[in-house]
Design an enzyme around this catalytic site. Structure first.
Site, PDB file in Angstrom:
ATOM      1  NE  ARG A   1      -0.486   1.575   5.076  1.00  0.00           N
ATOM      2  CZ  ARG A   1       0.691   0.754   4.916  1.00  0.00           C
ATOM      3  NH1 ARG A   1       1.785   1.113   4.051  1.00  0.00           N
ATOM      4  NH2 ARG A   1       0.688  -0.481   5.164  1.00  0.00           N
TER       5      ARG A   1
ATOM      6  CG  ASP B   1      14.974  -1.460   5.330  1.00  0.00           C
ATOM      7  OD1 ASP B   1      15.864  -0.858   5.536  1.00  0.00           O
ATOM      8  OD2 ASP B   1      14.269  -2.096   6.222  1.00  0.00           O
TER       9      ASP B   1
ATOM     10  CD  GLU C   1       7.876  -0.609  -2.407  1.00  0.00           C
ATOM     11  OE1 GLU C   1       7.107   0.160  -1.839  1.00  0.00           O
ATOM     12  OE2 GLU C   1       8.244  -1.658  -1.823  1.00  0.00           O
ATOM     13  CG  ASP C   2       6.809   2.238   0.825  1.00  0.00           C
ATOM     14  OD1 ASP C   2       7.715   1.409   0.193  1.00  0.00           O
ATOM     15  OD2 ASP C   2       5.967   2.036   1.847  1.00  0.00           O
TER      16      ASP C   2
ATOM     17  CE  LYS D   1      -2.978  -2.549   2.861  1.00  0.00           C
ATOM     18  NZ  LYS D   1      -3.438  -2.895   4.512  1.00  0.00           N
ATOM     19  N   GLY D   2       1.903   1.035   0.412  1.00  0.00           N
ATOM     20  CA  GLY D   2       2.803   2.241   0.708  1.00  0.00           C
ATOM     21  C   GLY D   2       3.329   3.269  -0.405  1.00  0.00           C
TER      22      GLY D   2
ATOM     23  CE  LYS E   1      14.771   3.055   7.146  1.00  0.00           C
ATOM     24  NZ  LYS E   1      14.111   1.950   7.885  1.00  0.00           N
TER      25      LYS E   1
ATOM     26  CG  PHE F   1       9.999   2.241  12.019  1.00  0.00           C
ATOM     27  CD1 PHE F   1      10.395   0.995  11.410  1.00  0.00           C
ATOM     28  CD2 PHE F   1       8.820   2.609  12.219  1.00  0.00           C
ATOM     29  CE1 PHE F   1       9.287   0.308  10.719  1.00  0.00           C
ATOM     30  CE2 PHE F   1       7.698   2.105  11.242  1.00  0.00           C
ATOM     31  CZ  PHE F   1       7.924   0.853  11.026  1.00  0.00           C
TER      32      PHE F   1
ATOM     33  CG  ASP G   1       2.700   0.530   7.762  1.00  0.00           C
ATOM     34  OD1 ASP G   1       3.374   0.529   6.922  1.00  0.00           O
ATOM     35  OD2 ASP G   1       2.163  -0.471   8.427  1.00  0.00           O
TER      36      ASP G   1
HETATM   37  P1  IMP Z   1      12.981  -4.359   1.997  1.00  0.00           P
HETATM   38  O1  IMP Z   1      13.527  -4.536   3.478  1.00  0.00           O
HETATM   39  O2  IMP Z   1      13.755  -3.509   1.212  1.00  0.00           O
HETATM   40  O3  IMP Z   1      12.381  -5.506   1.437  1.00  0.00           O
HETATM   41  O4  IMP Z   1      11.756  -3.440   2.500  1.00  0.00           O
HETATM   42  C1  IMP Z   1      10.372  -3.802   2.557  1.00  0.00           C
HETATM   43  C2  IMP Z   1       9.362  -3.021   3.156  1.00  0.00           C
HETATM   44  O5  IMP Z   1       9.821  -2.845   4.598  1.00  0.00           O
HETATM   45  C3  IMP Z   1       9.138  -1.631   2.543  1.00  0.00           C
HETATM   46  O6  IMP Z   1       8.551  -1.747   1.362  1.00  0.00           O
HETATM   47  C4  IMP Z   1       8.418  -1.118   3.690  1.00  0.00           C
HETATM   48  O7  IMP Z   1       6.928  -1.386   3.525  1.00  0.00           O
HETATM   49  C5  IMP Z   1       8.913  -1.676   4.837  1.00  0.00           C
HETATM   50  N1  IMP Z   1       9.820  -0.779   5.664  1.00  0.00           N
HETATM   51  C6  IMP Z   1      11.121  -0.802   5.514  1.00  0.00           C
HETATM   52  N2  IMP Z   1      11.776   0.501   6.166  1.00  0.00           N
HETATM   53  C7  IMP Z   1      10.476   0.899   6.814  1.00  0.00           C
HETATM   54  C8  IMP Z   1      10.382   2.228   7.682  1.00  0.00           C
HETATM   55  O8  IMP Z   1      11.433   2.765   8.053  1.00  0.00           O
HETATM   56  N3  IMP Z   1       9.143   2.525   7.941  1.00  0.00           N
HETATM   57  C9  IMP Z   1       8.107   1.893   7.581  1.00  0.00           C
HETATM   58  N4  IMP Z   1       8.297   0.600   6.507  1.00  0.00           N
HETATM   59  C10 IMP Z   1       9.443   0.439   6.472  1.00  0.00           C
HETATM   60 MG    MG Z   2       6.386  -1.095   0.832  1.00  0.00          MG
END
Ligand code: IMP
Ligand code: MG
Length: 172
Positions: free
Chosen positions: A162, A100, A96-97, A40-41, A128, A149, A156
């Site tokens: 959000r 990470d 994407e939002d 949703k982000g 990040k 965070f 969210d």
């Molecule tokens: P990934 O670790 O790159 O696979 O990140 C997957 C998902 O983790 C992202 O699309 C976000 O939904 C969530 N996420 C990562 N870091 C944060 C944060 O700082 N706040 C909120 N959601 C996060």
């Molecule tokens: Mg996401």
């Protein structure tokens, strides 16, 4: 109520999205762009960015979730909602939002590439980079953020925040 500190203001986000829209419009001049918003982000960012892109845009949505065990080495993600339309021979950009660990996106980009789009790019509002465990090529980034965070603008905390119009950090 959690106390939330503003990290990036609404004005800064708006300005950066306009810049990204201009850059993307130049890079895709003469083409059409098929945006894939990751639910949703990614939705808040997708809507604002799409309004700043001047080449013809079409939209589709996808929802994915990581499997329970976050250390799963394959990085496989579960498709909750797949695309409505084929991406074959289209110029596709995933929106994407935040990237990470890169786990979700590295898997998703690989999966989409197998569907033979003409081109495939990734645009994220936030990155990040220091958290990366799964390499993923990011073509357009709004802002690099520290390892904290983040909430707001689609991001969210337990499904809350959000809708905040800025990007913030929860103060503990
Ligand atoms: P990934 O670790 O790159 O696979 O990140 C997957 C998902 O983790 C992202 O699309 C976000 O939904 C969530 N996420 C990562 N870091 C944060 C944060 O700082 N706040 C909120 N959601 C996060
Ligand atoms: Mg996401």
């Amino acid at each position: 109520m959690d106390e939330i500190k503003i990290l990036i203001s609404e004005e800064e986000i708006d300005k950066r999205i306009r810049e990204l829209g201009e850059e993307i419009s130049n890079d895709y001049a003469g083409k059409k762009l098929h945006l894939i918003s990751v639910l949703k982000g990614g939705v808040f960012f997708t809507c604002e960015l799409a309004k700043r892109i001047s080449v013809p845009v079409t939209l589709d949505f996808m929802s994915v979730s990581s499997y329970g065990n976050s250390t799963h080495s394959s990085g496989a993600v579960k498709i909750i909602k797949d695309l409505d339309e084929s991406i074959m021979d289209k110029d596709v950009m995933v929106i994407e939002d935040i990237v990470d660990s890169g786990r979700t996106l590295s898997y998703l980009m690989k999966l989409l590439k197998e569907r033979e789009p003409r081109s495939l790019a990734l645009c994220t509002l936030l990155d990040k980079p220091m958290r990366r465990t799964h390499p993923v090529r990011v073509d357009y980034t709004g802002f690099d953020v520290p390892d904290e965070f983040i909430v707001g603008y689609g991001l969210d905390y337990a499904q809350k925040y959000r809708n905040l119009p800025f990007i913030g950090v929860i103060e503990s």
